[in-house]
Design an enzyme around this catalytic site. Structure first.
Site, PDB file in Angstrom:
ATOM      1  N   ALA A 159       0.838  -1.210   0.000  1.00 17.47           N
ATOM      2  CA  ALA A 159       0.000   0.000   0.000  1.00 17.47           C
ATOM      3  C   ALA A 159       0.868   1.252   0.000  1.00 17.47           C
ATOM      4  O   ALA A 159       2.070   1.188   0.259  1.00 17.47           O
ATOM      5  CB  ALA A 159      -0.915   0.011   1.230  1.00 17.47           C
TER       6      ALA A 159
ATOM      7  N   ARG B  56       0.206  -8.607   3.516  1.00 20.95           N
ATOM      8  CA  ARG B  56      -1.013  -8.849   2.728  1.00 20.95           C
ATOM      9  C   ARG B  56      -0.654  -9.400   1.345  1.00 20.95           C
ATOM     10  O   ARG B  56      -0.486  -8.653   0.381  1.00 20.95           O
ATOM     11  CB  ARG B  56      -1.824  -7.564   2.628  1.00 20.95           C
TER      12      ARG B  56
ATOM     13  N   ASP C 272       6.165 -10.704   7.414  1.00 20.78           N
ATOM     14  CA  ASP C 272       5.903  -9.868   8.582  1.00 20.78           C
ATOM     15  C   ASP C 272       7.267  -9.490   9.149  1.00 20.78           C
ATOM     16  O   ASP C 272       7.968 -10.335   9.703  1.00 20.78           O
ATOM     17  CB  ASP C 272       5.082 -10.635   9.610  1.00 20.78           C
TER      18      ASP C 272
ATOM     19  N   ASN D 176      10.237   0.406   4.369  1.00 27.89           N
ATOM     20  CA  ASN D 176       9.101   1.304   4.428  1.00 27.89           C
ATOM     21  C   ASN D 176       8.015   0.815   5.373  1.00 27.89           C
ATOM     22  O   ASN D 176       7.179   1.604   5.795  1.00 27.89           O
ATOM     23  CB  ASN D 176       8.545   1.456   2.997  1.00 27.89           C
TER      24      ASN D 176
ATOM     25  N   TYR E 264       4.466   6.654  18.447  1.00 27.06           N
ATOM     26  CA  TYR E 264       4.758   6.616  17.017  1.00 27.06           C
ATOM     27  C   TYR E 264       5.932   7.545  16.703  1.00 27.06           C
ATOM     28  O   TYR E 264       6.870   7.160  16.001  1.00 27.06           O
ATOM     29  CB  TYR E 264       3.518   7.008  16.207  1.00 27.06           C
TER      30      TYR E 264
ATOM     31  N   LYS F  41       9.708   6.766  15.053  1.00 24.17           N
ATOM     32  CA  LYS F  41      10.202   7.417  13.847  1.00 24.17           C
ATOM     33  C   LYS F  41      11.475   8.222  14.138  1.00 24.17           C
ATOM     34  O   LYS F  41      12.333   8.371  13.264  1.00 24.17           O
ATOM     35  CB  LYS F  41       9.113   8.281  13.205  1.00 24.17           C
TER      36      LYS F  41
END
Length: 160
Positions: A19, A42, A63, A85, A151, A155
């Site tokens: 995605a 996915r 994963d 990513n 989060y 990062k």
């Protein structure tokens, strides 16, 4: 006379390829001539993307949080371009308000996932004496925002 594309002969791995930025990056790399290993959890999305991109793309269900699976899946892959990513955010609470599960999944994916892939790929790249590594982070690694404490921490770690 054949014209060589800029990345012809390069073999890339793109994590989080199912995605968003990962998909867009994979499209660009294939368009520039690279062979691309599309990695994400996915598989059906990866297979669809690989079919769209053609013979220069292969799907790999992966994963990044599972160190043993990463090592097994990437063993023997001859890669010389990594685009890490894969990542995610969970919860909108201050850092002290995130659940233990939210904290674990963000750290496991956004930090440990990158390390798992690097451990599985960098030794061969170093031995070959060539390769490029791109670690995609987020503006959240530079600017903290309300509700994004954990989060943003992950990062910041990617940036470091």
């Amino acid at each position: 006379m054949t014209t060589k594309t800029p990345l012809e002969g390069r073999r890339a791995l793109v994590t989080g390829a199912s995605a968003g930025i990962g998909t867009a990056t994979a499209r660009q790399l294939v368009g520039l001539g690279a062979e691309v290993l599309l990695a994400a959890r996915r598989l059906e999305r990866l297979e669809s993307l690989a079919a769209e991109l053609g013979p220069g793309a292969r799907a790999l269900e992966l994963d990044v949080c599972d160190a043993a699976a990463v090592g097994a899946a990437l063993e023997g892959q001859e890669l010389d371009l990594l685009v890490l990513n894969a990542g995610l955010a969970r919860g909108t609470s201050p850092a002290f308000g995130n659940t233990a599960d939210e904290v674990d999944v963000m750290i496991d994916t956004n930090v440990k996932g990158y390390l798992n892939v690097l451990r599985a790929t960098l030794p061969a790249m170093l031995e070959a004496g060539r390769g490029d590594v791109v670690l995609l982070g987020s503006v959240a690694g530079r600017q903290v925002y309300p509700g994004g404490g954990v989060y943003c921490m992950t990062k910041h770690a990617v940036r470091a």
